[in-house]
Motif scaffolding. Structure first.
Motif, PDB file in Angstrom:
ATOM      1  N   LEU A 174     -17.795 -12.245 -39.745  1.00 36.34           N
ATOM      2  CA  LEU A 174     -17.901 -12.050 -41.363  1.00 36.34           C
ATOM      3  C   LEU A 174     -17.066 -10.971 -41.565  1.00 36.34           C
ATOM      4  O   LEU A 174     -16.452 -11.032 -42.760  1.00 36.34           O
ATOM      5  N   THR A 175     -17.055  -9.952 -40.812  1.00 37.22           N
ATOM      6  CA  THR A 175     -15.898  -8.878 -41.153  1.00 37.22           C
ATOM      7  C   THR A 175     -14.447  -9.289 -41.124  1.00 37.22           C
ATOM      8  O   THR A 175     -13.692  -8.926 -42.230  1.00 37.22           O
ATOM      9  N   LEU A 176     -14.240 -10.199 -40.200  1.00 38.12           N
ATOM     10  CA  LEU A 176     -12.943 -11.092 -40.088  1.00 38.12           C
ATOM     11  C   LEU A 176     -12.743 -11.499 -41.532  1.00 38.12           C
ATOM     12  O   LEU A 176     -11.398 -11.442 -42.101  1.00 38.12           O
ATOM     13  N   GLN A 177     -13.423 -12.403 -41.855  1.00 40.72           N
ATOM     14  CA  GLN A 177     -13.440 -13.048 -43.330  1.00 40.72           C
ATOM     15  C   GLN A 177     -13.288 -12.023 -44.439  1.00 40.72           C
ATOM     16  O   GLN A 177     -12.350 -12.256 -45.028  1.00 40.72           O
ATOM     17  N   GLN A 178     -14.065 -11.065 -44.414  1.00 41.01           N
ATOM     18  CA  GLN A 178     -13.944  -9.928 -45.511  1.00 41.01           C
ATOM     19  C   GLN A 178     -12.446  -9.280 -45.378  1.00 41.01           C
ATOM     20  O   GLN A 178     -12.017  -8.965 -46.403  1.00 41.01           O
ATOM     21  N   ALA A 179     -11.752  -9.289 -44.336  1.00 44.79           N
ATOM     22  CA  ALA A 179     -10.564  -8.655 -43.942  1.00 44.79           C
ATOM     23  C   ALA A 179      -9.399  -9.659 -44.382  1.00 44.79           C
ATOM     24  O   ALA A 179      -8.082  -9.583 -44.275  1.00 44.79           O
ATOM     25  N   GLY A 180      -9.740 -10.728 -44.610  1.00 46.09           N
ATOM     26  CA  GLY A 180      -8.828 -11.920 -45.068  1.00 46.09           C
ATOM     27  C   GLY A 180      -8.366 -12.971 -44.152  1.00 46.09           C
ATOM     28  O   GLY A 180      -7.574 -13.753 -44.353  1.00 46.09           O
ATOM     29  N   TYR A 181      -9.122 -12.789 -42.944  1.00 43.41           N
ATOM     30  CA  TYR A 181      -8.680 -13.581 -41.747  1.00 43.41           C
ATOM     31  C   TYR A 181      -9.651 -15.001 -41.965  1.00 43.41           C
ATOM     32  O   TYR A 181     -10.380 -14.973 -42.734  1.00 43.41           O
ATOM     33  N   LYS A 182      -9.035 -16.145 -41.417  1.00 36.58           N
ATOM     34  CA  LYS A 182      -9.671 -17.334 -41.604  1.00 36.58           C
ATOM     35  C   LYS A 182     -10.243 -17.817 -40.341  1.00 36.58           C
ATOM     36  O   LYS A 182      -9.322 -18.375 -39.749  1.00 36.58           O
ATOM     37  N   PRO A 183     -11.405 -17.634 -39.916  1.00 38.84           N
ATOM     38  CA  PRO A 183     -11.620 -17.960 -38.694  1.00 38.84           C
ATOM     39  C   PRO A 183     -12.007 -19.493 -38.502  1.00 38.84           C
ATOM     40  O   PRO A 183     -12.530 -20.156 -39.308  1.00 38.84           O
ATOM     41  N   VAL A 184     -11.797 -20.120 -37.439  1.00 35.82           N
ATOM     42  CA  VAL A 184     -12.013 -21.528 -37.148  1.00 35.82           C
ATOM     43  C   VAL A 184     -12.728 -21.571 -35.509  1.00 35.82           C
ATOM     44  O   VAL A 184     -12.181 -20.842 -34.567  1.00 35.82           O
ATOM     45  N   ILE A 185     -13.942 -22.290 -35.390  1.00 35.32           N
ATOM     46  CA  ILE A 185     -14.473 -22.222 -34.195  1.00 35.32           C
ATOM     47  C   ILE A 185     -14.513 -23.660 -33.379  1.00 35.32           C
ATOM     48  O   ILE A 185     -14.772 -24.466 -34.111  1.00 35.32           O
ATOM     49  N   VAL A 186     -14.151 -23.230 -32.261  1.00 36.91           N
ATOM     50  CA  VAL A 186     -14.355 -24.805 -31.544  1.00 36.91           C
ATOM     51  C   VAL A 186     -15.202 -24.221 -30.321  1.00 36.91           C
ATOM     52  O   VAL A 186     -15.137 -23.146 -29.671  1.00 36.91           O
ATOM     53  N   HIS A 187     -16.054 -25.206 -29.773  1.00 35.24           N
ATOM     54  CA  HIS A 187     -17.096 -24.511 -28.985  1.00 35.24           C
ATOM     55  C   HIS A 187     -17.240 -25.625 -27.760  1.00 35.24           C
ATOM     56  O   HIS A 187     -17.149 -26.886 -27.937  1.00 35.24           O
ATOM     57  N   GLY A 188     -17.623 -25.002 -26.439  1.00 32.79           N
ATOM     58  CA  GLY A 188     -18.221 -26.026 -25.501  1.00 32.79           C
ATOM     59  C   GLY A 188     -19.569 -26.301 -25.463  1.00 32.79           C
ATOM     60  O   GLY A 188     -20.192 -26.240 -26.309  1.00 32.79           O
ATOM     61  N   GLY A 189     -19.859 -26.772 -24.270  1.00 35.79           N
ATOM     62  CA  GLY A 189     -21.539 -27.045 -23.910  1.00 35.79           C
ATOM     63  C   GLY A 189     -21.553 -27.417 -22.650  1.00 35.79           C
ATOM     64  O   GLY A 189     -22.684 -28.329 -22.320  1.00 35.79           O
ATOM     65  N   GLY A 190     -20.872 -27.354 -21.568  1.00 34.21           N
ATOM     66  CA  GLY A 190     -21.169 -27.638 -20.173  1.00 34.21           C
ATOM     67  C   GLY A 190     -22.395 -27.431 -19.799  1.00 34.21           C
ATOM     68  O   GLY A 190     -22.917 -28.240 -19.056  1.00 34.21           O
ATOM     69  N   PRO A 191     -22.970 -26.360 -19.884  1.00 32.82           N
ATOM     70  CA  PRO A 191     -24.310 -25.903 -19.126  1.00 32.82           C
ATOM     71  C   PRO A 191     -25.419 -26.935 -19.840  1.00 32.82           C
ATOM     72  O   PRO A 191     -26.407 -27.326 -19.068  1.00 32.82           O
ATOM     73  N   ASN A 214     -25.058 -19.145 -40.190  1.00 31.78           N
ATOM     74  CA  ASN A 214     -25.624 -19.065 -41.523  1.00 31.78           C
ATOM     75  C   ASN A 214     -26.533 -17.839 -41.581  1.00 31.78           C
ATOM     76  O   ASN A 214     -26.662 -17.232 -42.674  1.00 31.78           O
ATOM     77  N   GLN A 215     -27.186 -17.633 -40.419  1.00 31.77           N
ATOM     78  CA  GLN A 215     -28.057 -16.279 -40.500  1.00 31.77           C
ATOM     79  C   GLN A 215     -27.488 -15.196 -40.816  1.00 31.77           C
ATOM     80  O   GLN A 215     -27.817 -14.194 -41.253  1.00 31.77           O
ATOM     81  N   ALA A 216     -26.070 -15.039 -40.350  1.00 32.86           N
ATOM     82  CA  ALA A 216     -25.268 -13.740 -40.567  1.00 32.86           C
ATOM     83  C   ALA A 216     -24.538 -13.811 -41.929  1.00 32.86           C
ATOM     84  O   ALA A 216     -23.717 -13.037 -42.269  1.00 32.86           O
ATOM     85  N   GLY A 217     -24.882 -14.779 -42.680  1.00 28.64           N
ATOM     86  CA  GLY A 217     -24.341 -14.843 -44.118  1.00 28.64           C
ATOM     87  C   GLY A 217     -23.117 -15.506 -44.147  1.00 28.64           C
ATOM     88  O   GLY A 217     -22.222 -15.196 -45.170  1.00 28.64           O
ATOM     89  N   ILE A 218     -22.560 -16.248 -43.335  1.00 31.12           N
ATOM     90  CA  ILE A 218     -21.386 -17.053 -43.107  1.00 31.12           C
ATOM     91  C   ILE A 218     -21.639 -18.585 -43.493  1.00 31.12           C
ATOM     92  O   ILE A 218     -22.475 -19.157 -42.848  1.00 31.12           O
ATOM     93  N   GLN A 219     -20.887 -19.061 -44.423  1.00 32.34           N
ATOM     94  CA  GLN A 219     -20.963 -20.655 -44.953  1.00 32.34           C
ATOM     95  C   GLN A 219     -20.187 -21.211 -43.528  1.00 32.34           C
ATOM     96  O   GLN A 219     -18.937 -20.821 -43.396  1.00 32.34           O
ATOM     97  N   ALA A 220     -20.772 -22.084 -42.750  1.00 35.13           N
ATOM     98  CA  ALA A 220     -20.297 -22.638 -41.715  1.00 35.13           C
ATOM     99  C   ALA A 220     -20.635 -24.502 -41.775  1.00 35.13           C
ATOM    100  O   ALA A 220     -21.517 -24.644 -42.255  1.00 35.13           O
ATOM    101  N   ILE A 221     -19.719 -25.199 -41.293  1.00 39.08           N
ATOM    102  CA  ILE A 221     -20.080 -26.635 -41.491  1.00 39.08           C
ATOM    103  C   ILE A 221     -19.523 -27.111 -39.768  1.00 39.08           C
ATOM    104  O   ILE A 221     -18.779 -26.627 -39.450  1.00 39.08           O
ATOM    105  N   GLY A 222     -20.377 -27.825 -39.166  1.00 42.17           N
ATOM    106  CA  GLY A 222     -20.328 -28.629 -38.245  1.00 42.17           C
ATOM    107  C   GLY A 222     -19.334 -29.798 -38.226  1.00 42.17           C
ATOM    108  O   GLY A 222     -19.787 -30.657 -39.103  1.00 42.17           O
ATOM    109  N   LEU A 223     -18.552 -30.033 -37.384  1.00 40.26           N
ATOM    110  CA  LEU A 223     -17.622 -31.323 -37.277  1.00 40.26           C
ATOM    111  C   LEU A 223     -17.363 -31.574 -35.639  1.00 40.26           C
ATOM    112  O   LEU A 223     -17.375 -30.972 -35.044  1.00 40.26           O
TER     113      LEU A 223
END
Length: 259
Positions: free
Chosen positions: A26-43, A90-99
Protein backbone atom coordinates in the motif's frame (compact mmCIF):
# COMPACT_ATOMS: atom_id res chain seq x y z
CA UNK A 1 5.37 1.12 -18.05
CA UNK A 2 7.08 3.57 -15.74
CA UNK A 3 7.03 2.76 -12.02
CA UNK A 4 5.61 -0.76 -12.50
CA UNK A 5 6.98 -3.21 -9.95
CA UNK A 6 6.35 -6.92 -10.51
CA UNK A 7 6.55 -9.01 -7.34
CA UNK A 8 6.56 -12.78 -7.59
CA UNK A 9 5.42 -14.41 -4.35
CA UNK A 10 6.56 -18.01 -4.06
CA UNK A 11 4.07 -20.63 -2.93
CA UNK A 12 6.19 -21.49 0.10
CA UNK A 13 6.10 -17.90 1.38
CA UNK A 14 2.43 -16.98 0.89
CA UNK A 15 1.22 -18.37 4.23
CA UNK A 16 3.89 -16.53 6.21
CA UNK A 17 3.75 -13.11 4.56
CA UNK A 18 3.22 -10.62 7.37
CA UNK A 19 0.61 -7.89 7.57
CA UNK A 20 3.59 -5.53 7.25
CA UNK A 21 4.32 -6.92 3.79
CA UNK A 22 0.84 -5.98 2.55
CA UNK A 23 0.97 -2.62 4.32
CA UNK A 24 4.21 -1.92 2.46
CA UNK A 25 2.55 -2.68 -0.88
CA UNK A 26 0.00 0.00 0.00
CA UNK A 27 2.90 2.36 0.83
CA UNK A 28 4.41 1.62 -2.61
CA UNK A 29 1.11 2.53 -4.26
CA UNK A 30 0.89 5.76 -2.28
CA UNK A 31 4.46 6.57 -3.37
CA UNK A 32 3.38 6.33 -7.02
CA UNK A 33 4.52 2.77 -7.79
CA UNK A 34 2.23 0.35 -9.61
CA UNK A 35 2.51 -3.17 -8.12
CA UNK A 36 1.66 -6.29 -10.11
CA UNK A 37 1.69 -9.64 -8.27
CA UNK A 38 2.43 -13.07 -9.70
CA UNK A 39 2.15 -16.01 -7.31
CA UNK A 40 3.12 -19.66 -7.16
CA UNK A 41 1.53 -22.42 -5.13
CA UNK A 42 3.82 -25.46 -5.17
CA UNK A 43 3.31 -26.61 -1.54
CA UNK A 44 -0.47 -26.29 -1.78
CA UNK A 45 -0.48 -28.22 -5.07
CA UNK A 46 1.70 -30.94 -3.54
CA UNK A 47 -0.59 -31.23 -0.54
CA UNK A 48 -3.65 -31.67 -2.76
CA UNK A 49 -1.87 -34.15 -5.05
CA UNK A 50 -0.87 -36.19 -1.98
CA UNK A 51 -4.43 -36.08 -0.66
CA UNK A 52 -5.80 -37.30 -3.99
CA UNK A 53 -2.91 -39.81 -4.36
CA UNK A 54 -1.89 -38.39 -7.75
CA UNK A 55 1.76 -39.07 -8.56
CA UNK A 56 3.99 -36.37 -9.97
CA UNK A 57 7.69 -35.69 -10.57
CA UNK A 58 10.05 -32.77 -11.11
CA UNK A 59 12.24 -32.44 -14.18
CA UNK A 60 14.75 -29.56 -14.41
CA UNK A 61 13.02 -27.86 -11.47
CA UNK A 62 9.60 -28.01 -13.20
CA UNK A 63 6.62 -30.14 -12.17
CA UNK A 64 5.74 -32.57 -14.96
CA UNK A 65 2.06 -31.84 -15.58
CA UNK A 66 -0.28 -34.61 -16.67
CA UNK A 67 -4.01 -33.93 -17.16
CA UNK A 68 -4.84 -34.96 -13.54
CA UNK A 69 -2.00 -32.77 -12.23
CA UNK A 70 -3.25 -29.92 -14.43
CA UNK A 71 -6.73 -30.21 -12.91
CA UNK A 72 -5.27 -29.91 -9.41
CA UNK A 73 -2.89 -27.06 -10.33
CA UNK A 74 -5.72 -25.05 -11.88
CA UNK A 75 -8.03 -25.66 -8.92
CA UNK A 76 -5.43 -24.75 -6.30
CA UNK A 77 -3.76 -21.79 -8.05
CA UNK A 78 -6.90 -20.12 -9.38
CA UNK A 79 -8.89 -21.06 -6.29
CA UNK A 80 -7.50 -21.29 -2.78
CA UNK A 81 -4.09 -19.63 -3.28
CA UNK A 82 -5.24 -16.70 -5.40
CA UNK A 83 -8.20 -16.00 -3.15
CA UNK A 84 -6.09 -16.17 0.00
CA UNK A 85 -3.83 -13.45 -1.39
CA UNK A 86 -6.80 -11.35 -2.49
CA UNK A 87 -8.29 -11.46 1.00
CA UNK A 88 -5.00 -10.26 2.51
CA UNK A 89 -4.65 -7.43 0.00
CA UNK A 90 -8.21 -6.28 0.54
CA UNK A 91 -7.73 -6.48 4.33
CA UNK A 92 -4.78 -4.12 3.94
CA UNK A 93 -6.96 -1.61 2.10
CA UNK A 94 -5.60 -2.46 -1.36
CA UNK A 95 -7.97 -3.00 -4.28
CA UNK A 96 -6.81 -6.25 -5.90
CA UNK A 97 -8.25 -8.55 -8.53
CA UNK A 98 -7.38 -12.18 -9.25
CA UNK A 99 -6.51 -13.25 -12.78
CA UNK A 100 -5.46 -16.44 -14.53
CA UNK A 101 -4.49 -16.95 -18.14
CA UNK A 102 -8.06 -17.82 -19.07
CA UNK A 103 -9.35 -14.45 -17.83
CA UNK A 104 -9.45 -12.26 -20.96
CA UNK A 105 -6.44 -14.22 -22.27
CA UNK A 106 -4.21 -12.63 -19.65
CA UNK A 107 -1.50 -15.21 -20.40
CA UNK A 108 -1.04 -17.10 -23.67
CA UNK A 109 1.38 -20.02 -23.94
CA UNK A 110 2.70 -22.87 -26.05
CA UNK A 111 4.02 -26.21 -24.88
CA UNK A 112 7.55 -26.15 -23.51
CA UNK A 113 8.10 -29.82 -24.42
CA UNK A 114 4.98 -31.97 -24.17
CA UNK A 115 6.87 -35.27 -24.03
CA UNK A 116 9.35 -34.18 -21.37
CA UNK A 117 7.28 -31.83 -19.20
CA UNK A 118 3.65 -32.59 -20.07
CA UNK A 119 1.32 -29.58 -19.93
CA UNK A 120 4.01 -27.10 -18.91
CA UNK A 121 3.89 -23.93 -20.98
CA UNK A 122 6.13 -21.11 -22.16
CA UNK A 123 4.51 -17.66 -22.25
CA UNK A 124 4.09 -16.22 -25.75
CA UNK A 125 1.85 -13.24 -24.98
CA UNK A 126 0.66 -11.11 -22.06
CA UNK A 127 -2.55 -9.06 -22.27
CA UNK A 128 -0.82 -5.75 -21.67
CA UNK A 129 -3.86 -3.49 -22.39
CA UNK A 130 -5.87 -5.32 -19.71
CA UNK A 131 -3.11 -4.97 -17.12
CA UNK A 132 -2.56 -1.29 -18.02
CA UNK A 133 -6.30 -0.67 -17.58
CA UNK A 134 -6.28 -2.24 -14.10
CA UNK A 135 -3.07 -0.49 -13.04
CA UNK A 136 -4.41 2.89 -14.20
CA UNK A 137 -7.44 2.33 -11.94
CA UNK A 138 -5.11 1.64 -8.96
CA UNK A 139 -6.16 -2.01 -8.93
CA UNK A 140 -3.42 -4.54 -8.19
CA UNK A 141 -3.53 -7.55 -10.57
CA UNK A 142 -2.81 -10.81 -8.71
CA UNK A 143 -1.92 -13.34 -11.41
CA UNK A 144 -2.03 -17.13 -11.10
CA UNK A 145 0.44 -18.92 -13.43
CA UNK A 146 -2.11 -20.78 -15.56
CA UNK A 147 -2.08 -19.94 -19.27
CA UNK A 148 -4.13 -20.81 -22.35
CA UNK A 149 -2.87 -22.13 -25.66
CA UNK A 150 -4.41 -23.11 -28.98
CA UNK A 151 -7.82 -24.78 -28.86
CA UNK A 152 -8.19 -23.82 -25.20
CA UNK A 153 -5.33 -26.04 -24.01
CA UNK A 154 -4.44 -25.26 -20.40
CA UNK A 155 -0.83 -24.90 -19.39
CA UNK A 156 0.82 -24.93 -15.99
CA UNK A 157 3.57 -22.32 -16.23
CA UNK A 158 6.40 -21.85 -13.75
CA UNK A 159 5.47 -18.74 -11.75
CA UNK A 160 9.01 -17.36 -12.01
CA UNK A 161 8.75 -17.59 -15.79
CA UNK A 162 5.37 -15.81 -15.71
CA UNK A 163 6.76 -13.03 -13.51
CA UNK A 164 9.66 -12.49 -15.91
CA UNK A 165 7.35 -12.43 -18.93
CA UNK A 166 4.94 -9.98 -17.26
CA UNK A 167 7.81 -7.70 -16.20
CA UNK A 168 9.21 -7.74 -19.73
CA UNK A 169 5.81 -7.12 -21.35
CA UNK A 170 5.01 -4.20 -19.03
CA UNK A 171 8.53 -2.73 -19.30
CA UNK A 172 8.62 -2.89 -15.50
CA UNK A 173 11.03 -0.78 -13.52
CA UNK A 174 11.67 -3.55 -10.98
CA UNK A 175 11.17 -7.31 -10.66
CA UNK A 176 11.39 -8.85 -7.21
CA UNK A 177 11.23 -12.56 -6.41
CA UNK A 178 9.83 -12.86 -2.88
CA UNK A 179 10.87 -16.30 -1.66
CA UNK A 180 11.73 -18.32 1.46
CA UNK A 181 15.51 -18.06 1.08
CA UNK A 182 17.79 -15.02 1.62
CA UNK A 183 18.86 -15.04 -2.04
CA UNK A 184 21.49 -16.98 -3.99
CA UNK A 185 23.93 -18.72 -1.69
CA UNK A 186 27.45 -19.94 -2.46
CA UNK A 187 29.11 -22.12 0.17
CA UNK A 188 26.53 -20.89 2.65
CA UNK A 189 27.21 -17.20 2.03
CA UNK A 190 24.75 -14.76 0.46
CA UNK A 191 25.80 -13.36 -2.92
CA UNK A 192 24.59 -9.77 -2.74
CA UNK A 193 25.17 -9.14 -6.45
CA UNK A 194 25.62 -11.56 -9.33
CA UNK A 195 25.96 -11.16 -13.10
CA UNK A 196 24.66 -13.17 -16.03
CA UNK A 197 28.03 -14.83 -16.61
CA UNK A 198 28.36 -15.78 -12.95
CA UNK A 199 24.89 -17.32 -12.94
CA UNK A 200 25.72 -19.52 -15.93
CA UNK A 201 28.90 -20.65 -14.17
CA UNK A 202 27.04 -21.46 -10.93
CA UNK A 203 24.39 -23.47 -12.80
CA UNK A 204 27.12 -25.46 -14.58
CA UNK A 205 28.88 -26.21 -11.28
CA UNK A 206 25.65 -27.17 -9.48
CA UNK A 207 25.70 -24.29 -6.98
CA UNK A 208 22.43 -23.05 -8.47
CA UNK A 209 20.08 -26.02 -8.83
CA UNK A 210 16.46 -27.21 -8.63
CA UNK A 211 13.78 -24.54 -8.38
CA UNK A 212 16.34 -21.73 -8.33
CA UNK A 213 17.26 -22.45 -11.98
CA UNK A 214 13.96 -21.30 -13.56
CA UNK A 215 14.00 -18.32 -11.18
CA UNK A 216 17.39 -17.01 -12.31
CA UNK A 217 16.68 -17.84 -15.96
CA UNK A 218 13.44 -15.84 -15.79
CA UNK A 219 15.35 -12.99 -14.17
CA UNK A 220 17.99 -12.94 -16.90
CA UNK A 221 15.42 -13.11 -19.71
CA UNK A 222 13.55 -10.12 -18.32
CA UNK A 223 16.61 -7.84 -18.04
CA UNK A 224 16.66 -5.01 -20.58
CA UNK A 225 17.45 -1.30 -20.90
CA UNK A 226 14.48 -0.42 -18.68
CA UNK A 227 14.88 -3.26 -16.18
CA UNK A 228 18.55 -3.18 -15.24
CA UNK A 229 18.42 -5.49 -12.25
CA UNK A 230 16.26 -8.15 -10.60
CA UNK A 231 16.15 -9.00 -6.91
CA UNK A 232 15.65 -12.24 -4.98
CA UNK A 233 14.64 -11.48 -1.37
CA UNK A 234 13.50 -13.36 1.72
CA UNK A 235 9.82 -12.57 2.22
CA UNK A 236 9.96 -13.48 5.90
CA UNK A 237 12.55 -10.84 6.75
CA UNK A 238 12.84 -8.31 3.91
CA UNK A 239 10.60 -5.27 4.07
CA UNK A 240 9.50 -3.84 0.70
CA UNK A 241 9.89 -0.09 1.19
CA UNK A 242 9.45 2.84 -1.17
CA UNK A 243 13.22 3.37 -1.42
CA UNK A 244 13.52 -0.26 -2.72
CA UNK A 245 16.69 -0.84 -0.65
CA UNK A 246 16.33 -4.54 0.08
CA UNK A 247 18.59 -7.24 1.43
CA UNK A 248 18.98 -10.18 -0.94
CA UNK A 249 20.66 -10.99 -4.25
CA UNK A 250 20.69 -8.43 -7.07
CA UNK A 251 20.96 -9.99 -10.54
CA UNK A 252 22.49 -7.76 -13.20
CA UNK A 253 23.31 -8.08 -16.89
CA UNK A 254 26.94 -7.06 -16.49
CA UNK A 255 29.55 -9.02 -18.40
CA UNK A 256 31.82 -10.08 -15.55
CA UNK A 257 33.40 -13.49 -15.98
CA UNK A 258 34.07 -15.90 -13.12
CA UNK A 259 37.51 -17.53 -13.21
Amino acid sequence: MQDVIVLKCGGSIINVLSTEFFANILTLQQAGYKPVIVHGGGPAIKEMLDTLKIETEFIDGLRKTTEPVMDVAEMVLNGSVNNELLRKFNQAGIQAIGLSGSDAMTLTAVSKNIERYGLVGEITDVNVPLLHHLIAASIVPVIAPIALGENGTRYNVNADTVAGAVAEALSAEQLIFVTDVPGILKEGKLLEEISEQEIKHLIETGTIYGGMIPKVKAALKSLNEQLREVMIVDGKHSVIKADMKLKGTVITKSMEVVK
